[in-house]
Design a protein around this motif. Structure first.
Motif, PDB file in Angstrom:
ATOM      1  N   VAL A 182       0.954  -1.440  -0.294  1.00 55.00           N
ATOM      2  CA  VAL A 182       0.097  -0.069   0.173  1.00 55.00           C
ATOM      3  C   VAL A 182       1.104   0.875  -0.268  1.00 55.00           C
ATOM      4  CG1 VAL A 182      -1.538   1.193   1.302  1.00 55.00           C
ATOM      5  CG2 VAL A 182      -2.201  -0.880   0.453  1.00 55.00           C
ATOM      6  N   ARG A 183       0.767   1.945  -0.881  1.00 52.94           N
ATOM      7  CA  ARG A 183       1.424   3.129  -1.145  1.00 52.94           C
ATOM      8  C   ARG A 183       0.152   4.626  -0.478  1.00 52.94           C
ATOM      9  NH1 ARG A 183       3.602  -0.090  -4.981  1.00 52.94           N
ATOM     10  NH2 ARG A 183       5.563  -0.213  -4.912  1.00 52.94           N
ATOM     11  N   TYR A 184       0.634   5.775  -0.148  1.00 51.89           N
ATOM     12  CA  TYR A 184      -0.373   7.141   0.840  1.00 51.89           C
ATOM     13  C   TYR A 184      -0.937   6.893  -0.911  1.00 51.89           C
ATOM     14  CZ  TYR A 184       0.380   5.243   5.451  1.00 51.89           C
ATOM     15  OH  TYR A 184       0.447   4.659   6.755  1.00 51.89           O
ATOM     16  N   TYR A 185       0.359   7.603  -1.273  1.00 55.24           N
ATOM     17  CA  TYR A 185      -0.475   8.593  -2.693  1.00 55.24           C
ATOM     18  C   TYR A 185      -0.624   8.597  -3.905  1.00 55.24           C
ATOM     19  CZ  TYR A 185       1.376  11.527  -6.460  1.00 55.24           C
ATOM     20  OH  TYR A 185       1.017  12.045  -7.653  1.00 55.24           O
ATOM     21  N   GLU A 186      -0.631   6.580  -3.810  1.00 56.35           N
ATOM     22  CA  GLU A 186      -1.558   5.871  -4.418  1.00 56.35           C
ATOM     23  C   GLU A 186      -3.290   6.282  -4.307  1.00 56.35           C
ATOM     24  OE1 GLU A 186       0.681   1.835  -5.769  1.00 56.35           O
ATOM     25  OE2 GLU A 186       1.904   3.006  -6.702  1.00 56.35           O
ATOM     26  N   LEU A 187      -3.357   5.729  -3.150  1.00 59.10           N
ATOM     27  CA  LEU A 187      -4.385   5.536  -2.459  1.00 59.10           C
ATOM     28  C   LEU A 187      -5.391   7.349  -2.318  1.00 59.10           C
ATOM     29  CD1 LEU A 187      -4.311   2.704   1.274  1.00 59.10           C
ATOM     30  CD2 LEU A 187      -5.688   2.534  -0.950  1.00 59.10           C
ATOM     31  N   ALA A 188      -5.292   8.153  -2.057  1.00 60.59           N
ATOM     32  CA  ALA A 188      -4.928   9.266  -2.093  1.00 60.59           C
ATOM     33  C   ALA A 188      -5.366   9.707  -3.488  1.00 60.59           C
ATOM     34  CB  ALA A 188      -4.000  10.821  -1.504  1.00 60.59           C
TER      35      ALA A 188
END
Length: 380
Positions: free
Chosen positions: A216-222
């Protein structure tokens, strides 16, 4: 249906030793039921104070020592249920443990948003904390036998282990899980005014459910949910503190090509994950069986470690060249590495680079023919 919980014996071992016994975990996993069983078995006068009752919360808001002593009276056992909903819960509990030492105090909480930070600060050295999770494979085996529980493995991968769900047929299980997932998402988070945009939370949970088993990458989730990375990280923090999801970090000893800040996110219960996606299709029609199996095993291992007091650090391992180990435990200076396979007949290989970097580690494959030792509290 009464299912004996493994954590009950652990709690019993700490009775009458001058400690507050704190039971935390998700809502509806049986914390109150377990504490009620233990307190009733003592045969002592018991006072229950529940944070779900507005009148009780108002009565104990910034309560004084004298008032607290009056409220407790001649009771020998005090249960503070859903303690996170009391204002200044940690200070109130410190008041009791410091100045009313002859009472056995039990505390339950379904969110660490308030209770964990406050009790860690105010009850240092005064409490023993126990995590209670949805019912485990081992507990169900003890309840109705290994063969019966083993035959229900597909059902568990789809519907999970919440106490209300374990004995239900699929239609009833789906309805209960729909209600549970809504409550788990919102009740404590919204009560404490932590979530400003509930719609974002729903989108985030759906995105996490779809990425199960993936890094999981926060930037991609955002980008996926239309938020900023800071908000995504904060919401995941809150979901973790509310025992909906948990993070698994990447393992690294600073080898050049190892991921050092990677993370995966898992759900404490498969049924909740599937309810969020509204997908209870049978396994033969799914393309996420590998992710369901991985989540099931890691959640069951988490229960196993907690209930057997197995102190360890848990990780996954991956390199920049996509070499990966599903699960790694570090305990007593040893590394134990596990690869998960749903199909026992499918050939598997262990990353050679991991074995070269950590030649003294113990490695094993876990599939549906041999998983019992991996999740059994008596197993290594």
């Amino acid at each position: 249906m009464l299912i004996e919980r493994l954590q009950g014996k652990n709690i019993g071992n700490w009775m009458d030793k001058g400690k507050a016994l704190v039971v935390i975990g998700p809502r509806q996993v049986g914390k109150t039921t377990l504490v009620r069983q233990i307190s009733q078995s003592l045969g002592r006068k018991t006072l229950w104070l529940t944070g779900d009752d507005p009148q009780t919360r108002a009565m104990l808001d910034n309560v004084s020592l004298g008032r607290m002593q009056t409220i407790i009276g001649q009771n020998e056992v005090l249960v503070v249920d859903e303690a996170q909903r009391f204002t200044n819960a940690g200070l109130m509990l410190k008041l009791i443990t410091d100045h009313i030492p002859n009472i056995q105090l039990f505390v339950t909480g379904s969110s660490s948003l308030d209770i964990a930070s406050q009790t860690k600060e105010n009850l240092t050295g005064r409490k023993i904390e126990f995590h209670l999770y949805p019912i485990s494979f081992a507990e169900m085996c003890a309840h109705h036998g290994y063969l019966r529980e083993r035959s229900l493995l597909e059902h568990r991968l789809l519907y999970g282990y919440y106490p209300e769900v374990v004995a239900q047929d699929p239609p009833q299980a789906q309805k209960i899980l729909a209600d549970l997932s809504d409550g788990l998402m919102y009740k404590d988070l919204l009560t404490l005014d932590q979530i400003k945009k509930p719609s974002l939370l729903v989108k985030l949970l759906q995105a996490l459910a779809l990425q199960l088993g993936s890094e999981v990458r926060y930037y991609e989730l955002a980008q996926t949910i239309g938020a900023d990375p800071v908000t995504v990280e904060r919401y995941i923090d809150l979901l973790e503190q509310s025992f909906v999801v948990f993070r698994l970090p990447s393992f690294s000893r600073n080898a050049r090509n190892e991921l050092k800040k990677g993370k995966k996110i898992y759900f404490y219960d498969n049924g909740i994950r599937n309810a969020i996606l509204k997908n209870f299709a049978p396994l033969e029609l799914r393309n996420d069986i590998g992710a369901l199996w991985e989540n099931f095993l890691i959640a069951e291992r988490t229960k196993r470690n907690a209930y057997s007091d197995h102190a360890c650090n848990s990780f996954f391992w991956r390199t920049t060249t996509q070499q990966e180990v599903d699960y790694v435990e570090e305990a007593n200076g040893m590394l134990y590495a596990f690869e998960f396979k749903w199909n026992p007949n499918k050939s598997g290989s262990f990353p050679k680079s991991f074995s070269e970097l950590y030649p003294n580690s113990q490695i094993a494959f876990v599939d549906r023919d041999n998983f019992e030792q991996f999740v059994n509290p008596m197993g290594r």
